[in-house]
Design an enzyme around this catalytic site. Structure first.
Site, PDB file in Angstrom:
ATOM      1  N   SER A  36       0.878  -1.145   0.193  1.00  0.00           N
ATOM      2  CA  SER A  36      -0.108   0.152   0.195  1.00  0.00           C
ATOM      3  C   SER A  36       0.847   1.221  -0.168  1.00  0.00           C
ATOM      4  CB  SER A  36      -1.070  -0.033   1.231  1.00  0.00           C
ATOM      5  OG  SER A  36      -1.949   0.946   0.956  1.00  0.00           O
ATOM      6  N   HIS A  90      -7.369  -5.920   0.654  1.00  0.00           N
ATOM      7  CA  HIS A  90      -6.553  -5.074   0.714  1.00  0.00           C
ATOM      8  C   HIS A  90      -5.352  -5.481   1.510  1.00  0.00           C
ATOM      9  CE1 HIS A  90      -4.511  -0.928  -0.124  1.00  0.00           C
ATOM     10  NE2 HIS A  90      -4.196  -0.870   1.280  1.00  0.00           N
TER      11      HIS A  90
END
Length: 252
Positions: free
Chosen positions: A89, A224
């Site tokens: 990320s 995620h």
């Protein structure tokens, strides 16, 4: 600790399967993360790789992605052939800019940059900013992303202690502006979760523009934070590709 820290989780006597030094896996955490984000990885990977976390400053305040990358480059004095950078990320951006900074300084780059769950650096941000939201709305967005321990979400004192760091990291991502430069000399490997709301295969495909040495993109089950569900599987795939003479193209 006021500087970016690089910590080895394998100890000084780590050896690879052939008795030599295993490749170092430099791990750059997601927004709000630190060394603890990868604390279980060394046990999961065994002698496959030596896990080294590249943790941002504890009191990082309003630092930019480029400033965090510069601090990381200051500390990365042991990068050798065969080593790998892995950024999750926000960490994907910091790892990318760190490789660029190392190249600018005439230092060795890793064999590969692994970017997980983040759009290509030059692509427009697809989500609205959240760093300036009121506290209640901010935490609602953080909870929706997943990955935050339930204990933090449930306890106001932990949220209060964590919020400034999280806001600073999200602000760094939201203010990031890509500056054109030469493609990286190392391979780039992308990984994306099949149900990730923040990053998609489409938004990650343009990472291929940032390397001179080949690109691959792999979709894996999960959201995620899929990376932490099977770190051994991801790293095994990464190292297999690094050591493969035949480069693999996108596999989504």
């Amino acid at each position: 600790m006021t500087e970016t820290a690089v910590r080895s989780l394998a100890g000084r006597e780590a050896t690879g399967p052939d008795g030599g030094r295993p490749p170092a896996l430099y791990c750059f955490p997601h927004a709000g993360g630190g060394a603890a984000s990868f604390r279980t990885w060394q046990e999961a990977l065994g002698r496959m790789a030596e896990v080294r976390t590249v943790a941002p400053p504890v009191g990082r305040g309003a630092r930019t992605v480029q400033e965090l990358a510069s601090l990381a480059a200051d500390r990365l004095v042991r990068v050798e052939a065969g080593d790998v950078f892995l950024g999750h990320s926000m960490g994907a951006l910091v790892a990318f800019e760190t490789v660029r900074e190392l190249v600018r300084r005439g230092r060795p780059s890793p064999a590969a940059l692994v970017v997980v769950a983040h759009r290509a650096p030059h692509a427009a941000r697809g989500l609205p900013p959240i760093s300036g939201l009121p506290s209640e709305a901010f935490w609602a967005e953080v909870e929706a992303m997943g990955g935050t321990p339930d204990e933090v979400l449930a306890r106001e004192e932990l949220r209060t202690a964590t919020e400034p760091r999280l806001r600073a990291d999200f602000a760094a991502c939201e203010s990031y502006r890509f500056l054109p430069g030469p493609p990286l000399p190392c391979r780039v490997m992308g990984y994306v979760g099949s149900s990730d709301r923040q990053a998609t295969a489409t938004s990650m495909q343009p990472w291929r523009m940032h390397t001179l040495d080949g690109f691959s993109l792999t979709e894996r089950p999960g959201g995620h934070f899929f990376l932490h569900e099977d770190p051994r599987g991801v790293v095994s795939d990464v190292l297999r590709q690094v050591h493969s003479e035949r480069w693999e193209e996108a596999r989504c």
